[in-house]
Structures are given as structure tokens and as C-alpha cells.
Design a protein around this motif. Structure first.
Motif, PDB file in Angstrom:
ATOM      1  N   VAL A 165      38.418  43.725  35.842  1.00 37.29           N
ATOM      2  CA  VAL A 165      39.570  43.647  36.745  1.00 37.29           C
ATOM      3  C   VAL A 165      39.429  42.459  37.693  1.00 37.29           C
ATOM      4  O   VAL A 165      40.387  41.713  37.922  1.00 37.29           O
ATOM      5  N   LEU A 166      38.241  42.277  38.222  1.00 34.78           N
ATOM      6  CA  LEU A 166      37.995  41.153  39.139  1.00 34.78           C
ATOM      7  C   LEU A 166      38.246  39.818  38.437  1.00 34.78           C
ATOM      8  O   LEU A 166      38.839  38.896  39.009  1.00 34.78           O
ATOM      9  N   ARG A 167      37.834  39.739  37.174  1.00 35.44           N
ATOM     10  CA  ARG A 167      38.072  38.523  36.389  1.00 35.44           C
ATOM     11  C   ARG A 167      39.571  38.326  36.160  1.00 35.44           C
ATOM     12  O   ARG A 167      40.096  37.221  36.339  1.00 35.44           O
ATOM     13  N   PHE A 168      40.250  39.385  35.804  1.00 36.35           N
ATOM     14  CA  PHE A 168      41.682  39.285  35.481  1.00 36.35           C
ATOM     15  C   PHE A 168      42.514  38.983  36.728  1.00 36.35           C
ATOM     16  O   PHE A 168      43.418  38.146  36.704  1.00 36.35           O
ATOM     17  N   VAL A 169      42.184  39.647  37.842  1.00 36.44           N
ATOM     18  CA  VAL A 169      43.034  39.539  39.029  1.00 36.44           C
ATOM     19  C   VAL A 169      42.662  38.321  39.878  1.00 36.44           C
ATOM     20  O   VAL A 169      43.534  37.653  40.422  1.00 36.44           O
ATOM     21  N   LYS A 170      41.372  38.045  39.993  1.00 35.94           N
ATOM     22  CA  LYS A 170      40.930  36.975  40.898  1.00 35.94           C
ATOM     23  C   LYS A 170      40.211  35.821  40.206  1.00 35.94           C
ATOM     24  O   LYS A 170      39.838  34.849  40.867  1.00 35.94           O
ATOM     25  N   GLY A 171      39.965  35.939  38.914  1.00 31.95           N
ATOM     26  CA  GLY A 171      39.269  34.875  38.200  1.00 31.95           C
ATOM     27  C   GLY A 171      37.820  34.730  38.599  1.00 31.95           C
ATOM     28  O   GLY A 171      37.241  33.644  38.481  1.00 31.95           O
ATOM     29  N   GLN A 172      37.226  35.808  39.077  1.00 35.36           N
ATOM     30  CA  GLN A 172      35.843  35.745  39.572  1.00 35.36           C
ATOM     31  C   GLN A 172      34.930  36.690  38.794  1.00 35.36           C
ATOM     32  O   GLN A 172      35.379  37.624  38.136  1.00 35.36           O
ATOM     33  N   PHE A 173      33.619  36.436  38.940  1.00 35.42           N
ATOM     34  CA  PHE A 173      32.595  37.323  38.375  1.00 35.42           C
ATOM     35  C   PHE A 173      31.417  37.343  39.331  1.00 35.42           C
ATOM     36  O   PHE A 173      31.036  36.303  39.861  1.00 35.42           O
ATOM     37  N   VAL A 174      30.865  38.536  39.555  1.00 32.86           N
ATOM     38  CA  VAL A 174      29.640  38.618  40.360  1.00 32.86           C
ATOM     39  C   VAL A 174      28.565  39.365  39.574  1.00 32.86           C
ATOM     40  O   VAL A 174      28.846  40.349  38.897  1.00 32.86           O
ATOM     41  N   GLU A 175      27.344  38.845  39.636  1.00 35.60           N
ATOM     42  CA  GLU A 175      26.231  39.463  38.889  1.00 35.60           C
ATOM     43  C   GLU A 175      25.906  40.851  39.420  1.00 35.60           C
ATOM     44  O   GLU A 175      25.480  41.721  38.667  1.00 35.60           O
ATOM     45  N   PHE A 176      26.080  41.049  40.728  1.00 33.23           N
ATOM     46  CA  PHE A 176      25.700  42.334  41.315  1.00 33.23           C
ATOM     47  C   PHE A 176      26.925  43.061  41.863  1.00 33.23           C
ATOM     48  O   PHE A 176      27.045  43.293  43.056  1.00 33.23           O
ATOM     49  N   GLN A 177      27.798  43.390  40.946  1.00 32.08           N
ATOM     50  CA  GLN A 177      28.998  44.150  41.280  1.00 32.08           C
ATOM     51  C   GLN A 177      28.593  45.568  41.694  1.00 32.08           C
ATOM     52  O   GLN A 177      27.817  46.210  41.005  1.00 32.08           O
ATOM     53  N   GLU A 178      29.123  46.034  42.809  1.00 32.11           N
ATOM     54  CA  GLU A 178      28.766  47.386  43.264  1.00 32.11           C
ATOM     55  C   GLU A 178      29.490  48.452  42.453  1.00 32.11           C
ATOM     56  O   GLU A 178      30.634  48.269  42.052  1.00 32.11           O
ATOM     57  N   SER A 179      28.799  49.560  42.252  1.00 30.24           N
ATOM     58  CA  SER A 179      29.371  50.693  41.528  1.00 30.24           C
ATOM     59  C   SER A 179      30.568  51.227  42.320  1.00 30.24           C
ATOM     60  O   SER A 179      30.501  51.398  43.538  1.00 30.24           O
ATOM     61  N   THR A 180      31.648  51.492  41.612  1.00 26.45           N
ATOM     62  CA  THR A 180      32.890  51.923  42.265  1.00 26.45           C
ATOM     63  C   THR A 180      32.766  53.355  42.784  1.00 26.45           C
ATOM     64  O   THR A 180      32.197  54.218  42.127  1.00 26.45           O
ATOM     65  N   ILE A 181      33.326  53.566  43.954  1.00 22.23           N
ATOM     66  CA  ILE A 181      33.367  54.906  44.566  1.00 22.23           C
ATOM     67  C   ILE A 181      34.803  55.390  44.476  1.00 22.23           C
ATOM     68  O   ILE A 181      35.713  54.723  44.985  1.00 22.23           O
ATOM     69  N   GLY A 182      35.033  56.502  43.792  1.00 20.12           N
ATOM     70  CA  GLY A 182      36.398  57.036  43.655  1.00 20.12           C
ATOM     71  C   GLY A 182      37.215  56.193  42.693  1.00 20.12           C
ATOM     72  O   GLY A 182      37.166  56.389  41.499  1.00 20.12           O
ATOM     73  N   ALA A 183      37.938  55.248  43.214  1.00 19.49           N
ATOM     74  CA  ALA A 183      38.715  54.325  42.390  1.00 19.49           C
ATOM     75  C   ALA A 183      39.190  53.187  43.283  1.00 19.49           C
ATOM     76  O   ALA A 183      39.185  53.308  44.503  1.00 19.49           O
ATOM     77  N   ALA A 184      39.602  52.095  42.667  1.00 17.07           N
ATOM     78  CA  ALA A 184      40.138  50.965  43.419  1.00 17.07           C
ATOM     79  C   ALA A 184      41.444  50.532  42.775  1.00 17.07           C
ATOM     80  O   ALA A 184      41.606  50.654  41.554  1.00 17.07           O
ATOM     81  N   PHE A 185      42.348  50.041  43.589  1.00 16.91           N
ATOM     82  CA  PHE A 185      43.671  49.649  43.108  1.00 16.91           C
ATOM     83  C   PHE A 185      43.862  48.134  43.182  1.00 16.91           C
ATOM     84  O   PHE A 185      43.480  47.497  44.176  1.00 16.91           O
ATOM     85  N   PHE A 186      44.477  47.575  42.146  1.00 17.77           N
ATOM     86  CA  PHE A 186      44.797  46.142  42.106  1.00 17.77           C
ATOM     87  C   PHE A 186      46.151  45.979  41.435  1.00 17.77           C
ATOM     88  O   PHE A 186      46.606  46.884  40.728  1.00 17.77           O
ATOM     89  N   SER A 187      46.768  44.830  41.627  1.00 16.56           N
ATOM     90  CA  SER A 187      47.936  44.554  40.788  1.00 16.56           C
ATOM     91  C   SER A 187      47.915  43.099  40.345  1.00 16.56           C
ATOM     92  O   SER A 187      47.343  42.226  41.027  1.00 16.56           O
ATOM     93  N   GLN A 188      48.495  42.874  39.196  1.00 16.74           N
ATOM     94  CA  GLN A 188      48.557  41.528  38.628  1.00 16.74           C
ATOM     95  C   GLN A 188      49.732  41.473  37.664  1.00 16.74           C
ATOM     96  O   GLN A 188      50.048  42.450  36.991  1.00 16.74           O
ATOM     97  N   THR A 189      50.345  40.305  37.600  1.00 16.73           N
ATOM     98  CA  THR A 189      51.551  40.117  36.793  1.00 16.73           C
ATOM     99  C   THR A 189      51.266  39.238  35.584  1.00 16.73           C
ATOM    100  O   THR A 189      50.497  38.283  35.674  1.00 16.73           O
TER     101      THR A 189
END
Ligand code: GTP
Ligand code: MG
Length: 183
Positions: free
Chosen positions: A23-47
Motif C-alpha cells: 500500500v505504501l508503494r502504491f499510494v506514496k511510491g515509498q518502501f521502508v525496510e523496517f515497516q511496523e506491524s499494523t495495529i487494527g487496520a489503516a486506511f488509504f485512498s488512491q486513484t
């Protein structure tokens, strides 16, 4: 004419499979090696623009940790699309992906567009799940891990992705957008 379509999309899959990274790659074009484990859920939007339509994805990035499993129906209920993610270097994550497919087939929207993402395709040396049995000389070794075959038999489409290198990330969302029913 030009159509605007809103589409709720949910990502499901094992802890660490790479849902948030995709999602981070698709929405923001970024990647991080140490992505934190998601708590609950996170919301994003992209067109995404596809043919004559503009598809606005409303994306729910769910948490893979088992303790959040009971929350998942809130996110996949009413969803137009789902991406079920596994890590190609982790057999258990492929088994977990199949469980998610079963749950969606039993409880989800029957018209949902479902994609199976074999993520971390950049980690070729660590591969444990074969994309297609036929490219391996020993079918015995890989016979339970035929992701493409599994996807075909279960009405999903399949792609190997890498959030790290961006391979097939925009493509999988674009393929989903193309397959959404036009209202
Ligand atoms: P939960 O939120 O715990 O369910 O995990 P998740 O599925 O969101 O996984 P996440 O995106 O947090 O990624 C887990 C780890 O894998 C992170 O350290 C990422 O950097 C790494 N990762 C994700 N995608 C890729 C990929 O395509 N290639 C490689 N090499 N590493 C990846
Ligand atoms: Mg996450």
C-alpha cells in the motif's frame, strides 16, 4: 463518457507478508525496510485511471496478527475487491492466504474481485512457493505450492509483486480496476 467509481478494497494476509508495504508503494511510491506491524487496520485512498473510468480505491490495510482476525469482516464486508498477500519465501504465509480465500468465499461479497499477490519477488533465493509448477524440474518438491494453479481454480488472478522494487505493484491495482463491474 467518463465515469467515477469508488471501490472499497481490503488487503488480507499473514503478518509480515507485506500488505502495508504494498500500500505504501502504491499510494506514496515509498518502501521502508523496517515497516511496523499494523495495529487494527489503516486506511488509504488512491486513484487509478482505466479506460473510460477513474477508480478511487478506498483501501483498508488490515493487521495480519491473529488477535485482530475477528475485526477482518468489518473491512471485507461490502468490499468490491480484495488483495490476499503472501510472502513467496514463507510457506506458512501461503497456507494462511488460502484460509483467507476460503473465508472470503464463504462470507464475502460474491462479486468481489480477488487478487492473489505473491510478494517479495525480489527475494529469489529465498523462494519457497512456486509461481507455476511447470517451470520447476521437480514437481514433487513444489506440488503443494502452485500459486497460479490455485488462483485459477479459485477464481482469483495472480501476480508476483515486490513492494521493495515496485514490480507489479501498480499493475495489480490496475488489473483490479479493469475487472471491477462498471455501474
Ligand atoms: P502486518 O501489518 O504485521 O500484518 O504485516 P504486513 O503484511 O503489513 O507486512 P509489512 O508491510 O509490514 O512488511 C513486513 C516486512 O517485510 C517489512 O520489514 C518490509 O520491509 C518487508 N517487505 C515487505 N514487502 C517486501 C518486498 O517486496 N521485498 C522485500 N525484500 N521485503 C519486503
Ligand atoms: Mg501491515
Amino acid at each position: 463518457g467518463n465515469k467515477n467509481i469508488n471501490a472499497k478494497l481490503v488487503l488480507l494476509g499473514d503478518v509480515g507478508a507485506g500488505k502495508s508495504s504494498l500500500v505504501l508503494r502504491f499510494v506514496k511510491g515509498q518502501f521502508v525496510e523496517f515497516q511496523e506491524s499494523t495495529i487494527g487496520a489503516a486506511f488509504f485512498s488512491q486513484t487509478v485511471a482505466v479506460n473510460d473510468a477513474t477508480v478511487k480505491f478506498e483501501i483498508w490495510d488490515t493487521a495480519g496478527q491473529e488477535r485482530y482476525h475477528s475485526l477482518a469482516p468489518m473491512y471485507y464486508r461490502g468490499a468490491a475487491a480484495a488483495i490476499i498477500v503472501y510472502d513467496i519465501t514463507n510457506q506458512a504465509s501461503f497456507e494462511r492466504a488460502k484460509k483467507w480465500v476460503q473465508e472470503l468465499q464463504a462470507q464475502g461479497n460474491p462479486n468481489m474481485v480477488m487478487a492473489l499477490a505473491g510478494n517479495k519477488s525480489d527475494l529469489l533465493d529465498g523462494r519457497k512457493v512456486a509461481p507455476e509448477a511447470s517451470i520447476y524440474p521437480s514437481p514433487l518438491l513444489f506440488e503443494s505450492y502452485e500459486a497460479q494453479t490455485y488462483a485459477q481454480e479459485n477464481g482469483l488472478f495472480f501476480m508476483e509483486t515486490s513492494a521493495k522494487t515496485a514490480t507489479n505493484v501498480n499493475d495489480i491495482f490496475y488489473e483490479i480496476a479493469k475487472r471491477l463491474p462498471r455501474l
